[in-house]
Scaffold this motif. Structure first.
Motif, PDB file in Angstrom:
ATOM      1  N   GLN A 193      19.649  44.646 -56.380  1.00 13.49           N
ATOM      2  CA  GLN A 193      18.366  45.233 -56.760  1.00 13.49           C
ATOM      3  C   GLN A 193      17.278  44.774 -55.789  1.00 13.49           C
ATOM      4  N   VAL A 194      16.128  45.447 -55.862  1.00  8.20           N
ATOM      5  CA  VAL A 194      15.015  45.155 -54.954  1.00  8.20           C
ATOM      6  C   VAL A 194      13.738  44.906 -55.738  1.00  8.20           C
ATOM      7  N   ALA A 195      13.118  43.742 -55.473  1.00 13.89           N
ATOM      8  CA  ALA A 195      11.777  43.446 -55.979  1.00 13.89           C
ATOM      9  C   ALA A 195      10.823  43.635 -54.805  1.00 13.89           C
ATOM     10  N   MET A 196       9.810  44.475 -54.990  1.00 12.09           N
ATOM     11  CA  MET A 196       8.991  44.905 -53.858  1.00 12.09           C
ATOM     12  C   MET A 196       7.512  44.604 -54.035  1.00 12.09           C
ATOM     13  N   TYR A 197       6.882  44.250 -52.924  1.00 14.54           N
ATOM     14  CA  TYR A 197       5.423  44.121 -52.857  1.00 14.54           C
ATOM     15  C   TYR A 197       4.938  45.035 -51.745  1.00 14.54           C
ATOM     16  N   VAL A 198       3.945  45.863 -52.036  1.00 18.92           N
ATOM     17  CA  VAL A 198       3.325  46.719 -51.022  1.00 18.92           C
ATOM     18  C   VAL A 198       1.826  46.467 -51.044  1.00 18.92           C
ATOM     19  N   GLY A 199       1.296  45.973 -49.935  1.00 20.47           N
ATOM     20  CA  GLY A 199      -0.141  45.689 -49.878  1.00 20.47           C
ATOM     21  C   GLY A 199      -0.471  44.696 -48.791  1.00 20.47           C
ATOM     22  N   SER A 200      -1.685  44.206 -48.840  1.00 27.56           N
ATOM     23  CA  SER A 200      -2.177  43.274 -47.836  1.00 27.56           C
ATOM     24  C   SER A 200      -1.513  41.905 -47.979  1.00 27.56           C
ATOM     25  N   HIS A 201      -1.320  41.254 -46.838  1.00 28.69           N
ATOM     26  CA  HIS A 201      -0.747  39.901 -46.815  1.00 28.69           C
ATOM     27  C   HIS A 201      -1.860  38.921 -46.460  1.00 28.69           C
ATOM     28  N   PHE A 258       8.776  42.871 -48.717  1.00 32.85           N
ATOM     29  CA  PHE A 258       7.326  42.866 -48.525  1.00 32.85           C
ATOM     30  C   PHE A 258       6.961  43.958 -47.513  1.00 32.85           C
ATOM     31  N   VAL A 259       6.049  44.834 -47.909  1.00 33.08           N
ATOM     32  CA  VAL A 259       5.620  45.923 -47.032  1.00 33.08           C
ATOM     33  C   VAL A 259       4.112  45.820 -46.835  1.00 33.08           C
ATOM     34  N   GLY A 260       3.678  45.698 -45.599  1.00 31.17           N
ATOM     35  CA  GLY A 260       2.242  45.608 -45.341  1.00 31.17           C
ATOM     36  C   GLY A 260       1.944  44.657 -44.197  1.00 31.17           C
TER      37      GLY A 260
END
Length: 418
Positions: free
Chosen positions: A227-235, A260-262
Motif C-alpha cells: 500500500q501507499v501512504a502519500m503526502y502532496v504539498g510543500s516541504h 512524498f510529492v512536492g
C-alpha cells in the motif's frame, strides 16, 4: 462590482500552489463582476521569473485580469526577501494609481502585510472600500515558528503595520477561525471580522479520471510494498515532514511505502533523513491538474503539523480540501483548534511530532475495510461541499466587498458575520 485584490504570491490555475484568489475571482467573473489581481511576476517559491522576457505586464486568464508586477529578485530567507516585499508595495501603488479604473473595493491580502498597506493607500486614492484579508498571522507566525524573536526589527515593523491596517479596515476577512479573537484583542470591532476559509472547486472531482505522470512509478511501488501512504504539498518547516519520515522505522517494507510529492526548502534534508529506508520515496512537484489523479493512487493521505501554540487560531490548508474531495482516508498529526479531519470523519488524528503515534495511526487506516473507506469518502465529500465549496465562498467574499453598497441602499442593514 469591480474588485482589486493585492496578493504578492497569487497564482494562475496552471501553477503549483495556492490559487485561492484566482478560484474566487473566476467564480465572480462568471457572474459579470470584474476582478483584477495584482501579484509578483517573480515566483517566490521557485525564485524564478514567470516570464523571463517580461516583468511588468497584464494577462487575462479566463476573464480574470492579472497585473504582474516586477519585484526585487532574491533567493533564500534574508534581507533581500524583505526588500522584495517592499518592492511589491511600491510597484502595486504605482500600477494601481496609473489605472483609470475606479474599483468599488480593494482587498489587501497577506501573507506579508505590505500588500495590505498598499491596498489601504490605493483605497484612499480610488475612494474604494478597504478590505483586509489575513491568511497568516504575521508577525505572530514568525515568532511562534521560532524563526525570529519578538524584538527582531522585522517583527516590530510588521507588528506596527498589523495594528495600522486592522484599525483602518472597513472589513476584515480571515481564513483561520480563531484569528477573530486575536484581532479583537487589538481593539477591532468583532462585527467587521468574517471567516472565509480556503475553498475548492467541486468540479475538480472529475479530474480524478485524468492522468498522473507518476502512475507507473506509484503502481510499481504498490507492487513492491503493498500500500501507499502519500503526502502532496510543500516541504517546509511548518509541514513537519520529519515526523512522517521518522515514522517509517515503525512500518515494515511489506506494510506500506511513504510517497512524498512536492518541493520546498526542507526537501534535501528529508531525503537525507530517509536514506536508510527503502520504502520512502520522493517525487518533484506536479501540476494542479495532476493532483487529483495522483492522490487517487494513494491508500492513505498524510498531513503533519508542528507542535506549536500558533494553531490555537486554527488552520485552513488547501491540501486538506484536495484530500477531502478525493475521498481517501486521512492521517492528520496536529493539535489545532479546528480539527477538520475529525469534524469531517475523514480519518484519524494523532498528536504532532510523535513518529510512533503517527505510525500507529497509519496502521489503523491501512487496515480499514472497504465499507469503512467508502463511508469516509462519503463523509469527506459532504463536509467539503458544505464548508469549502468555492462557489459558496466566492459569494461570501463578494458580500463582504459589497457591504458599502448595501449600507447605502438600506442604512439599517447589518452585515451578518459568516
Amino acid at each position: 462590482m469591480k474588485v482589486w485584490i493585492l496578493n504578492h504570491v497569487a497564482l494562475k490555475p496552471s501553477e503549483t500552489g495556492i490559487t485561492r484568489h484566482y478560484d474566487i475571482a473566476h467564480e465572480l467573473v462568471k457572474k459579470d463582476h470584474k476582478i483584477r489581481i495584482f501579484a509578483s511576476s517573480f515566483l517566490a517559491y521557485r525564485f524564478v521569473w514567470r516570464n523571463k522576457h517580461k516583468k511588468n505586464y497584464k494577462e487575462n486568464v479566463n476573464g480574470v485580469i492579472f497585473e504582474w508586477l516586477w519585484t526585487l529578485p532574491y533567493h533564500g530567507n534574508g534581507v533581500l526577501r524583505i526588500l522584495n516585499m517592499i518592492s511589491f508595495f511600491f510597484m502595486a501603488l504605482w500600477r494601481g494609481m496609473m489605472k483609470k479604473e475606479r474599483p468599488d473595493a480593494i482587498v489587501g491580502s497577506s501573507v506579508h502585510l505590505f500588500a495590505c498597506l498598499a491596498a489601504y493607500y490605493l483605497s484612499r486614492w480610488k475612494k474604494a472600500s478597504y478590505i483586509v484579508e489575513i491568511r497568516d498571522l504575521w508577525p505572530r507566525t514568525l515568532i511562534e515558528l521560532g524563526s525570529m524573536s519578538k524584538y527582531h526589527p522585522a517583527v516590530l515593523m510588521f507588528g506596527a503595520i498589523e495594528k495600522f491596517v486592522y484599525k483602518r479596515a472597513d472589513q476584515i476577512i480571515v481564513t483561520l477561525p480563531g484569528a477573530a479573537e486575536y484581532i479583537k484583542e487589538m481593539g477591532v470591532d468583532e462585527s467587521i471580522i468574517h471567516v472565509i476559509p480556503n475553498g475548492i472547486n467541486m468540479d475538480r472531482m472529475q479530474e480524478k479520471e485524468g492522468k498522473s505522470s507518476l502512475r507507473n512509478e506509484i503502481e510499481s511501488i504498490k507492487e513492491k510494498h503493498g500500500q501507499v501512504a502519500m503526502y502532496v504539498g510543500s516541504h517546509g518547516v511548518a509541514n513537519s515532514l520529519e515526523t512522517v519520515v521518522k515514522s517509517a522505522k515503525f512500518i515494515s517494507t511489506d506494510q506500506a511505502a511513504f510517497v512524498f510529492v512536492g518541493d520546498g526548502p526542507e526537501k534535501d534534508k528529508l531525503k537525507k533523513l530517509a536514506s536508510d529506508y527503502e520504502h520512502v520515496y520522493f517525487f518533484d512537484g506536479i501540476t494542479k491538474k495532476e493532483v487529483m489523479p495522483t492522490l487517487d493512487l494513494a491508500d492513505v493521505l498524510m498531513v503533519s503539523m508542528l507542535d506549536t501554540t500558533l494553531y490555537k487560531y486554527g488552520i485552513s490548508l488547501n491540501k486538506l480540501n484536495d484530500y477531502l474531495l478525493v475521498g481517501k482516508p486521512i492521517l492528520f498529526a496536529g493539535n489545532v483548534s479546528n480539527d477538520i479531519v475529525a469534524e469531517a470523519k475523514a480519518g484519524v488524528t494523532v498528536p504532532p511530532e510523535k513518529p510512533g503515534a503517527f505510525a500507529d495511526g497509519l496502521v489503523e487506516l491501512l487496515n480499514l475495510s472497504g465499507e469503512e473507506k467508502a463511508e469516509i469518502a462519503r463523509s469527506s465529500y459532504r463536509y467539503v461541499n458544505d464548508k469549502h465549496n468555492i462557489t459558496k465562498l466566492a459569494d461570501r467574499f463578494l458580500d463582504i466587498c459589497a457591504y458599502r453598497e448595501r449600507e447605502e441602499e438600506a442604512p439599517s442593514y447589518q452585515l451578518s458575520r459568516n
